[in-house]
Design an enzyme around this catalytic site. Structure first.
Site, PDB file in Angstrom:
ATOM      1  N   GLU A   1      22.946   0.905  -3.473  1.00  0.00           N
ATOM      2  CA  GLU A   1      21.618   1.528  -3.548  1.00  0.00           C
ATOM      3  C   GLU A   1      21.808   2.997  -3.934  1.00  0.00           C
ATOM      4  O   GLU A   1      22.574   3.716  -3.289  1.00  0.00           O
ATOM      5  CB  GLU A   1      20.900   1.393  -2.194  1.00  0.00           C
ATOM      6  CG  GLU A   1      19.686   2.294  -2.016  1.00  0.00           C
ATOM      7  CD  GLU A   1      18.617   2.140  -3.090  1.00  0.00           C
ATOM      8  OE1 GLU A   1      18.161   1.014  -3.328  1.00  0.00           O
ATOM      9  OE2 GLU A   1      18.240   3.173  -3.715  1.00  0.00           O
TER      10      GLU A   1
ATOM     11  N   GLN B   1       6.761   0.076   5.287  1.00  0.00           N
ATOM     12  CA  GLN B   1       8.029  -0.339   4.662  1.00  0.00           C
ATOM     13  C   GLN B   1       9.169   0.542   5.181  1.00  0.00           C
ATOM     14  O   GLN B   1      10.286   0.085   5.393  1.00  0.00           O
ATOM     15  CB  GLN B   1       7.867  -0.219   3.149  1.00  0.00           C
ATOM     16  CG  GLN B   1       8.969  -0.842   2.345  1.00  0.00           C
ATOM     17  CD  GLN B   1       8.566  -1.045   0.881  1.00  0.00           C
ATOM     18  OE1 GLN B   1       7.391  -1.204   0.571  1.00  0.00           O
ATOM     19  NE2 GLN B   1       9.530  -1.031  -0.009  1.00  0.00           N
TER      20      GLN B   1
ATOM     21  N   TYR C   1     -10.477  -0.420   2.202  1.00  0.00           N
ATOM     22  CA  TYR C   1     -10.755  -0.100   0.792  1.00  0.00           C
ATOM     23  C   TYR C   1     -11.885   0.907   0.734  1.00  0.00           C
ATOM     24  O   TYR C   1     -12.827   0.846   1.539  1.00  0.00           O
ATOM     25  CB  TYR C   1     -11.153  -1.361   0.024  1.00  0.00           C
ATOM     26  CG  TYR C   1      -9.979  -2.257  -0.274  1.00  0.00           C
ATOM     27  CD1 TYR C   1      -9.272  -2.126  -1.460  1.00  0.00           C
ATOM     28  CD2 TYR C   1      -9.567  -3.215   0.648  1.00  0.00           C
ATOM     29  CE1 TYR C   1      -8.173  -2.932  -1.727  1.00  0.00           C
ATOM     30  CE2 TYR C   1      -8.472  -4.022   0.389  1.00  0.00           C
ATOM     31  CZ  TYR C   1      -7.780  -3.874  -0.804  1.00  0.00           C
ATOM     32  OH  TYR C   1      -6.695  -4.666  -1.068  1.00  0.00           O
TER      33      TYR C   1
ATOM     34  N   ASP D   1      10.477  -6.778  -7.145  1.00  0.00           N
ATOM     35  CA  ASP D   1       9.745  -6.118  -8.231  1.00  0.00           C
ATOM     36  C   ASP D   1      10.486  -6.209  -9.566  1.00  0.00           C
ATOM     37  O   ASP D   1       9.870  -6.062 -10.619  1.00  0.00           O
ATOM     38  CB  ASP D   1       9.482  -4.645  -7.876  1.00  0.00           C
ATOM     39  CG  ASP D   1       8.266  -4.480  -6.963  1.00  0.00           C
ATOM     40  OD1 ASP D   1       7.844  -5.481  -6.354  1.00  0.00           O
ATOM     41  OD2 ASP D   1       7.739  -3.354  -6.860  1.00  0.00           O
TER      42      ASP D   1
HETATM   43  C1  LIG Z   1       0.763   1.945  -2.428  1.00  0.00           C
HETATM   44  C2  LIG Z   1       1.506   0.659  -2.339  1.00  0.00           C
HETATM   45  C3  LIG Z   1       1.167  -0.258  -1.366  1.00  0.00           C
HETATM   46  C4  LIG Z   1       1.850  -1.477  -1.278  1.00  0.00           C
HETATM   47  N1  LIG Z   1       1.487  -2.354  -0.308  1.00  0.00           N
HETATM   48  C5  LIG Z   1       2.148  -3.525  -0.184  1.00  0.00           C
HETATM   49  C6  LIG Z   1       1.853  -4.405   0.889  1.00  0.00           C
HETATM   50  O1  LIG Z   1       0.989  -4.144   1.711  1.00  0.00           O
HETATM   51  N2  LIG Z   1       2.590  -5.557   0.978  1.00  0.00           N
HETATM   52  C7  LIG Z   1       3.590  -5.848   0.087  1.00  0.00           C
HETATM   53  O2  LIG Z   1       4.231  -6.890   0.233  1.00  0.00           O
HETATM   54  N3  LIG Z   1       3.895  -5.027  -0.924  1.00  0.00           N
HETATM   55  C8  LIG Z   1       3.209  -3.875  -1.088  1.00  0.00           C
HETATM   56  N4  LIG Z   1       3.552  -3.002  -2.067  1.00  0.00           N
HETATM   57  C9  LIG Z   1       4.628  -3.373  -3.003  1.00  0.00           C
HETATM   58  C10 LIG Z   1       6.018  -3.140  -2.423  1.00  0.00           C
HETATM   59  O3  LIG Z   1       6.172  -1.791  -2.048  1.00  0.00           O
HETATM   60  C11 LIG Z   1       7.062  -3.526  -3.463  1.00  0.00           C
HETATM   61  O4  LIG Z   1       6.778  -4.823  -3.929  1.00  0.00           O
HETATM   62  C12 LIG Z   1       8.469  -3.515  -2.852  1.00  0.00           C
HETATM   63  O5  LIG Z   1       8.883  -2.200  -2.552  1.00  0.00           O
HETATM   64  C13 LIG Z   1       9.469  -4.095  -3.844  1.00  0.00           C
HETATM   65  O6  LIG Z   1      10.733  -4.016  -3.276  1.00  0.00           O
HETATM   66  P1  LIG Z   1      12.023  -4.153  -4.188  1.00  0.00           P
HETATM   67  O7  LIG Z   1      13.157  -4.040  -3.232  1.00  0.00           O
HETATM   68  O8  LIG Z   1      11.915  -5.336  -5.066  1.00  0.00           O
HETATM   69  O9  LIG Z   1      11.969  -2.918  -5.182  1.00  0.00           O
HETATM   70  P2  LIG Z   1      11.974  -1.351  -4.892  1.00  0.00           P
HETATM   71  O10 LIG Z   1      11.341  -1.071  -3.578  1.00  0.00           O
HETATM   72  O11 LIG Z   1      11.425  -0.704  -6.096  1.00  0.00           O
HETATM   73  O12 LIG Z   1      13.510  -0.996  -4.761  1.00  0.00           O
HETATM   74  C14 LIG Z   1      14.395  -1.029  -5.830  1.00  0.00           C
HETATM   75  C15 LIG Z   1      15.603  -0.238  -5.394  1.00  0.00           C
HETATM   76  O13 LIG Z   1      16.636  -0.394  -6.355  1.00  0.00           O
HETATM   77  C16 LIG Z   1      17.324   0.844  -6.452  1.00  0.00           C
HETATM   78  N5  LIG Z   1      18.010   0.852  -7.747  1.00  0.00           N
HETATM   79  C17 LIG Z   1      17.463   0.726  -8.982  1.00  0.00           C
HETATM   80  N6  LIG Z   1      18.425   0.737  -9.927  1.00  0.00           N
HETATM   81  C18 LIG Z   1      19.608   0.861  -9.267  1.00  0.00           C
HETATM   82  C19 LIG Z   1      20.965   0.928  -9.694  1.00  0.00           C
HETATM   83  N7  LIG Z   1      21.312   0.854 -10.984  1.00  0.00           N
HETATM   84  N8  LIG Z   1      21.938   1.061  -8.759  1.00  0.00           N
HETATM   85  C20 LIG Z   1      21.618   1.135  -7.430  1.00  0.00           C
HETATM   86  N9  LIG Z   1      20.350   1.077  -6.976  1.00  0.00           N
HETATM   87  C21 LIG Z   1      19.357   0.937  -7.874  1.00  0.00           C
HETATM   88  C22 LIG Z   1      16.239   1.895  -6.341  1.00  0.00           C
HETATM   89  O14 LIG Z   1      16.759   3.138  -5.947  1.00  0.00           O
HETATM   90  C23 LIG Z   1      15.319   1.263  -5.294  1.00  0.00           C
HETATM   91  O15 LIG Z   1      15.609   1.694  -3.988  1.00  0.00           O
HETATM   92  C24 LIG Z   1       2.885  -1.777  -2.195  1.00  0.00           C
HETATM   93  C25 LIG Z   1       3.234  -0.853  -3.178  1.00  0.00           C
HETATM   94  C26 LIG Z   1       2.557   0.351  -3.254  1.00  0.00           C
HETATM   95  C27 LIG Z   1       2.943   1.329  -4.327  1.00  0.00           C
END
Ligand SMILES: Cc1cc2nc3c(=O)[nH]c(=O)nc-3n(C[C@H](O)[C@H](O)[C@H](O)COP(=O)(O)OP(=O)(O)OC[C@H]3O[C@@H](n4cnc5c(N)ncnc54)[C@H](O)[C@@H]3O)c2cc1C
Length: 547
Positions: free
Chosen positions: A33, A113, A216, A305
């Site tokens: 990370e 989170q 909302y 994501d």
């Molecule tokens: C305002 C808001 C409200 C939300 N509310 C909800 C909710 O209520 N419920 C819900 O389920 N979801 C919600 N979400 C969505 C949720 O936050 C995301 O879906 C979730 O964070 C996705 O997690 P992830 O681990 O897939 O990606 P991310 O959280 O984007 O993490 C990706 C990670 O990969 C790391 N990374 C990237 N490239 C590299 C690399 N080359 N080497 C090492 N590390 C790397 C980054 O630093 C990052 O930490 C919300 C989002 C927002 C913006």
């Protein structure tokens, strides 16, 4: 050269979940990370039933619930207001957990989170995961046998080579790994440039004792949503559009955002124009609705994501990602242990890509209905109810033995699906050793055969078949006087079985096969079913036999 079975890129919500689930199945992992620690912003806050169920399966639910209750009252609702102090416009959910006890041993909850990620991290490490923060993947190559990645410590600049059998891309919505693999995305696309304003202000009086997890806001100045801590004196306001959609910059909130503008948004959304507001931080983000066309390329798997990004309405983003990781982990474990054929891993794409697309479309539907009705309903899927989305989604793949005539639907009403193969196994309260348990507590690590009270020989057949395949399998006759009993007499009906039928449930809690009556109770049949579910083709079996 560092060697591991699975290299996980990204140590946020979904990458950490992947590390925890794989470690639960005994798979060595290395996570990298780029950031120095877990999330610093609350972001995801609404966690669905299925997420709590899968966290329960790795012994994490109780810790998560305790942490949630430090921040939020349980059973909050979701509504829409013109402003916090002003008129209520709609109630989307009055009580987050109304009716839930009949379908799940878990309950939905709100938590940030920021607080969830450290708990998953601790559990992953307890289970043996190796995590490196301040470390990024800078390059990778894959070949027929594995993936070689270059990782770099962002503080010291030191680089290392990692050799893994598989790589999981949990690197977020811009996923450089997905780009590098040339995997395209599809969907409505970029919707708006939004901001989340983290603030302190005393909203207690305006809340008027209402227990609301998400509020909302829809007024002449802005559209978005609040999430406030239980005391009402801090939280965040996500601003997704201006109130007047005819303005040219209505969707470009993030552009040139200032402290004064943030205070004005909070004043408008709270309906307290004179309130003292302290802005703690402002994060800008893009609301996007897109899904990757495929979730796998060779030995690399997209989760979270990186695979799908969606507007936050309905809270699908992170939840869908956690469930991607859960679907993938047991499959990787069995393939790595040589107990399943490599085609089992292809079912990750056939099962999760359609569900990721469904979740993205449903989040988009909720975005249109709740935030920007001006976009119109053309190209928008009709709304699917939350319960069907959370625990009713249905898989179709070679890792499921579908029943004839059950169609291709991607979701079912979980109150009526009755253990149809491809759906999550229903929750029924049972008893084990004097303690009430859920059927779901029997799943999580191994394949599990559950036979109804007059077991026609399924338990023995399954045990014999498992020995023949070298597979760990649990088999229970659910009956009075047995280790697992059914005091309420609900099991057979809830699983669509006669009193001599049986089901096989996969380690992820999804029904793989159902024999409604005694006709298939032979070792040969159960063995053939398991071989098929494990994608153990003749060729694969030969190579398994050859070691
Ligand atoms: C305002 C808001 C409200 C939300 N509310 C909800 C909710 O209520 N419920 C819900 O389920 N979801 C919600 N979400 C969505 C949720 O936050 C995301 O879906 C979730 O964070 C996705 O997690 P992830 O681990 O897939 O990606 P991310 O959280 O984007 O993490 C990706 C990670 O990969 C790391 N990374 C990237 N490239 C590299 C690399 N080359 N080497 C090492 N590390 C790397 C980054 O630093 C990052 O930490 C919300 C989002 C927002 C913006």
């Amino acid at each position: 050269m560092i060697e591991t079975d699975v290299l996980i890129v990204g140590g946020s919500l979904v990458g950490l979940s992947a590390a925890a689930f794989l470690s639960w199945h005994g798979v060595p992992t290395l996570s990298v990370e780029r950031h120095h620690g877990t999330a610093i912003h609350p972001r995801a806050g609404h966690f669905h039933l299925r997420t709590l169920e899968v966290l329960r399966s790795i012994g994490l639910e109780a810790r998560v619930r305790a942490a949630s209750e430090e921040q939020f009252d349980p059973d909050g609702g979701i509504n829409a207001v013109e402003s916090l102090a002003g008129k209520e416009i709609a109630t989307y959910i009055a009580n987050l957990n109304a009716g839930v006890a009949a379908v799940s041993p878990s309950t939905r909850l709100f938590m940030t989170q920021q607080s969830l990620e450290p708990l998953i991290r601790i559990r992953a490490e307890e289970l043996g995961a190796s995590l490196r923060y301040a470390t990024e993947l800078v390059a990778f190559e894959q070949d027929a046998d594995g993936v070689t990645g270059q990782i770099r410590n962002v503080t010291t600049g030191e680089t290392n080579e990692v050799r893994a059998k598989y790589m999981i891309a949990a690197d977020g919505n811009r996923s450089p790994i997905r780009e590098r693999l040339g995997i395209r995305t599809r969907g409505p696309g970029h919707l708006a440039d939004c901001v989340t304003i983290y603030f302190h202000a005393d909203c207690g009086a305006a809340l008027r004792g209402r227990n609301l997890g998400v509020i909302y806001v829809f007024n002449q100045d802005l559209r978005g949503f609040f999430r406030l801590v239980r005391t009402g004196d801090s939280g965040f306001l996500a601003v997704m559009t201006l109130g007047d959609m005819s303005k040219p910059d209505a969707l470009k909130i993030a552009q040139g955002i200032t402290n004064e503008r943030c205070v004005a948004f909070v004043h408008s959304a709270t309906g307290m124009p004179d309130a003292k507001v302290e802005i703690e931080d402002v994060a800008s983000w893009r609301a996007v609705a897109e899904v990757a066309e495929r979730f796998t390329a060779g030995r690399v798997f997209l989760v979270g994501d990186a695979a799908h990004v969606m507007p936050p309405m309905g809270g699908f983003g992170g939840n869908t990602g956690v469930q991607d990781a859960h679907n993938l982990a047991w499959k990787m474990a069995l393939v790595l242990k040589g107990l399943a054929g490599p085609d089992l891993l292809a079912t990750y794409n056939s099962e999760r890509q359609p569900i990721g697309e469904l979740a993205m479309q449903q989040a988009y539907t909720r975005y249109v209905l709740r935030v920007v009705p001006e976009r119109g309903k053309e190209g928008m899927q009709p709304l699917v109810d939350d319960l069907s989305m959370e625990i009713g989604y249905r898989y179709h793949s070679p890792a499921i033995v579908s029943e004839a005539g059950t169609g291709e639907a991607l979701y079912e009403d979980p109150r009526r699906s009755k253990a149809m193969p491809g759906t999550r196994a229903p929750h029924v309260l049972l008893q084990r050793g004097g303690t009430r348990i859920s059927t779901l507590d029997l799943f999580g690590k191994n394949f599990c055969l559950l036979a109804a009270a007059n077991d026609a020989g399924y338990c023995d057949a399954a045990r014999d078949a498992a020995v023949g395949l070298g597979l760990a399998l649990d088999a229970y006759r659910v009956a009075r006087g047995e280790n697992v009993s059914d005091p309420d007499g609900r099991f057979a009906d809830a699983y669509g079985l006669s009193d001599s039928g049986a089901v096989i449930v996969r380690p992820d809690g999804f029904v793989a096969w159902r024999a409604k009556d005694a006709r298939h109770a032979s070792t040969a049949t159960v063995s053939a079913v398991l071989r098929s579910l494990l994608c153990r083709s003749e060729q694969a079996q030969a190579s398994l036999a050859a070691g």
